[in-house]
Every structure is written in structure tokens, then in C-alpha cells.
Design an enzyme around this catalytic site. Structure first.
Site, PDB file in Angstrom:
ATOM      1  N   SER A 144     -36.993  79.709 -25.649  1.00 19.31           N
ATOM      2  CA  SER A 144     -35.573  79.574 -25.926  1.00 19.31           C
ATOM      3  C   SER A 144     -35.247  78.145 -26.375  1.00 19.31           C
ATOM      4  O   SER A 144     -35.731  77.701 -27.418  1.00 19.31           O
ATOM      5  CB  SER A 144     -34.763  80.010 -24.702  1.00 19.31           C
ATOM      6  OG  SER A 144     -33.401  80.202 -25.007  1.00 19.31           O
ATOM      7  N   ASP A 221     -33.518  91.457 -26.387  1.00 22.07           N
ATOM      8  CA  ASP A 221     -32.970  90.161 -25.987  1.00 22.07           C
ATOM      9  C   ASP A 221     -31.481  90.101 -26.322  1.00 22.07           C
ATOM     10  O   ASP A 221     -31.087  90.266 -27.480  1.00 22.07           O
ATOM     11  CB  ASP A 221     -33.727  89.061 -26.738  1.00 22.07           C
ATOM     12  CG  ASP A 221     -33.467  87.663 -26.212  1.00 22.07           C
ATOM     13  OD1 ASP A 221     -32.313  87.369 -25.862  1.00 22.07           O
ATOM     14  OD2 ASP A 221     -34.415  86.866 -26.183  1.00 22.07           O
ATOM     15  N   HIS A 254     -34.909  88.480 -22.514  1.00 22.61           N
ATOM     16  CA  HIS A 254     -35.033  87.028 -22.589  1.00 22.61           C
ATOM     17  C   HIS A 254     -35.643  86.420 -21.327  1.00 22.61           C
ATOM     18  O   HIS A 254     -35.728  85.206 -21.212  1.00 22.61           O
ATOM     19  CB  HIS A 254     -33.636  86.427 -22.830  1.00 22.61           C
ATOM     20  CG  HIS A 254     -33.635  85.056 -23.427  1.00 22.61           C
ATOM     21  ND1 HIS A 254     -34.087  84.794 -24.706  1.00 22.61           N
ATOM     22  CD2 HIS A 254     -33.220  83.856 -22.935  1.00 22.61           C
ATOM     23  CE1 HIS A 254     -33.947  83.499 -24.975  1.00 22.61           C
ATOM     24  NE2 HIS A 254     -33.443  82.907 -23.912  1.00 22.61           N
TER      25      HIS A 254
END
Length: 274
Positions: A144, A221, A254
Site C-alpha cells: 500500500s 480490495d 487489502h
């Protein structure tokens, strides 16, 4: 450097460390796994995402069995400076835990938020001094915000990093809310200052090429469309002739469950290049 605690794992040693950073002007913490044997070992630098410390990857990713088998050391630093007198923000996506792996130029952030200099300077230096690692064989990866950091630091410091991969990276922070908010705060309102910290812009501008870049992205995600935008990275790599292995993993979200599912692939991928 102080070794705060250590654990035996997969035949190697996992240490939690604290040291003073000249770049940030604060104490900084990291974890490091050293496999069994004499070394020196190739090193993978792992950069975590928003709100994380060095603990998230260390506890949740399940990387050390694969690292032990590959003879690969892994260092996982904290995501920002912390402590008394360090600027912060109530929001989760700015301030402590949200360093974005760049050197801030704006107040109140510039005094301590020098994360690019920390990762590429102080961290590697203290690890080399304290552990049997080979800084001629260093790769970088992350998740991320940390995936953004891995891509941009590799592209900006190809002399340091020989391989790069990412999980669900913020591919073009100049074109998403997370990035624009952080860049405005840390770098100011002039977008010309943002471009050197956007992987897509760097690649489009002809940044140093790698033999391949590995990116895993889950199709489940929640941040895929609004914040991560892997299609922009794919387009930039195609236009620039940079090979990209982009794997869209069906149904994965995620979380660290996603990373735990594919971290062995990334460890092996870096080990083969280092």
C-alpha cells in the site's frame, strides 16, 4: 543500536532494534530476520502501509520460513518518526504512521519526516554495521503506502536496490486522495514537487529500468479503484518499455491475509535476483 528483544524462528534469529536516526532526529525502530549461517546475506527491505509499525509485517506476513529457505535477510522499519515533539495529525492518513517514504519540505513536518533519507541512509547503515548483510544485494518491497515507497525508492535509488516488488501499491499518488493529501502537507501545493515521488510519473520520465517489477493486487480490495489504480502503473510501464508482472489475484482484499498468501512468491522472486 540496541537490540530490544530477539526470537528464534525458522532456524534463524528475529530481532527488534532501536537506534538514533540522524535523518529523522528521533529514535527509530525496526525488526530484522537473519537466517541461519555465516552470511553475509542478501537483504530485502520491507515497507509497511498506513497506520503500521514494524510489527505488522513481522507478526502477520509469515515471511520467515521462505526467507530462511532462500537465505535472505529481511528488515522491516517503522513507517514514520514518532515520539514527543514529533508532528502528528488526528487522521490516520497523515502524520505518525503515514510517512509516505519521502523527505518533507513543509512545516511542521520537515524537522522529522525525512523517511527517504532514513531508509536509504541511516537504516541501511545501521543494519550493515550490526548484522551480516551484503548491501551490494538489496531488494525492496512493501504494501500500500509501503508499495508506493518501494516503487519510488527503487526507481530513485537504483544504485542501492537491485530488485523491487509490491503488494497493492499506491501506484500514482498524485492522482488519488491519499497521495494528494499527503503530498500537499509534506511537499507543498506546487504539484511539480510531487512528480519525483509518483512511480508512474518516474517511469514515464525514463527512470532507471529493472529487469521486471512484480506487483500483486487483490480484486476484492476496497481501495482498488479510488486509491491504488494499478492500471496507471501498467500503462506507464507499457509506454516506457518497463517490464511489469502485474498479478490480479481474484477475491483478495487489502489485508495481511492477502500478503501471507503470496509473500513466499515475493521472497523467492527477490532471492533469485539478489
Amino acid at each position: 543500536m540496541e537490540v530490544v528483544k530477539s526470537h528464534r524462528v525458522h532456524g534463524g534469529t528475529l530481532s527488534y532494534c532501536r537506534h538514533a536516526s540522524e535523518a529523522t532526529g528521533t529514535p527509530m525502530t525496526f525488526s530484522i530476520f537473519i537466517p541461519a549461517g555465516e552470511g553475509p546475506f542478501p537483504l530485502l527491505v520491507w515497507l509497511s502501509g498506513l497506520t503500521c509499525t514494524e510489527d505488522n509485517f513481522t507478526i502477520k506476513a509469515g515471511a520467515y520460513g521462505a526467507a530462511a529457505a532462500a537465505g535472505l535477510a529481511i528488515v522491516a522499519p517503522d513507517t514514520s518518526p514518532r515520539g514527543e515533539g514529533v508532528a502528528d495529525d488526528p487522521a490516520y492518513d497523515l502524520g505518525q504512521g503515514a510517512g509516505f517514504y519521502l523527505d518533507a519540505t513543509q512545516e511542521p513536518w520537515a524537522k522529522h519526516f525525512q523517511m527517504e533519507s532514513y531508509i536509504t541512509g541511516d537504516l541501511l547503515a545501521v543494519v550493515r554495521a550490526g548484522f551480516p548483510v551484503d548491501l551490494a544485494r538489496v531488494g525492496i518491497s512493501g504494501h500500500s503506502m509501503g508499495g508506493h515507497g518501494a516503487l519510488t525508492l527503487a526507481l530513485r535509488h537504483a544504485n542501492l536496490f537491485k530488485s523491487v516488488s509490491a503488494f497493492a501499491p499506491i501506484c500514482s499518488p498524485t492522482r488519488c486522495d491519499w497521495g494528494r493529501k499527503a503530498f500537499t502537507a509534506y511537499l507543498g501545493e506546487h504539484e511539480a514537487a510531487w512528480a519525483p515521488h509518483d512511480a508512474c510519473v518516474l517511469i514515464e520520465a525514463g527512470a532507471a529500468k529493472f529487469d521486471d517489477i512484480l506487483v500483486d493486487q487483490g480484486t476484492g480490495d476496497d481501495f482498488l479503484g479510488d486509491q491504488l489504480k494499478p492500471e496507471l502503473l501498467a500503462a506507464a510501464c507499457k509506454a516506457a518499455g518497463q517490464k511489469l508482472t502485474l498479478r490480479m489475484q481474484p477475491g483478495y482484499d487489502h489485508s495481511y491475509f492477502f500478503m501471507a498468501s503470496f509473500i513466499a512468491d515475493h521472497v523467492a522472486w527477490h532471492a533469485a535476483r539478489l
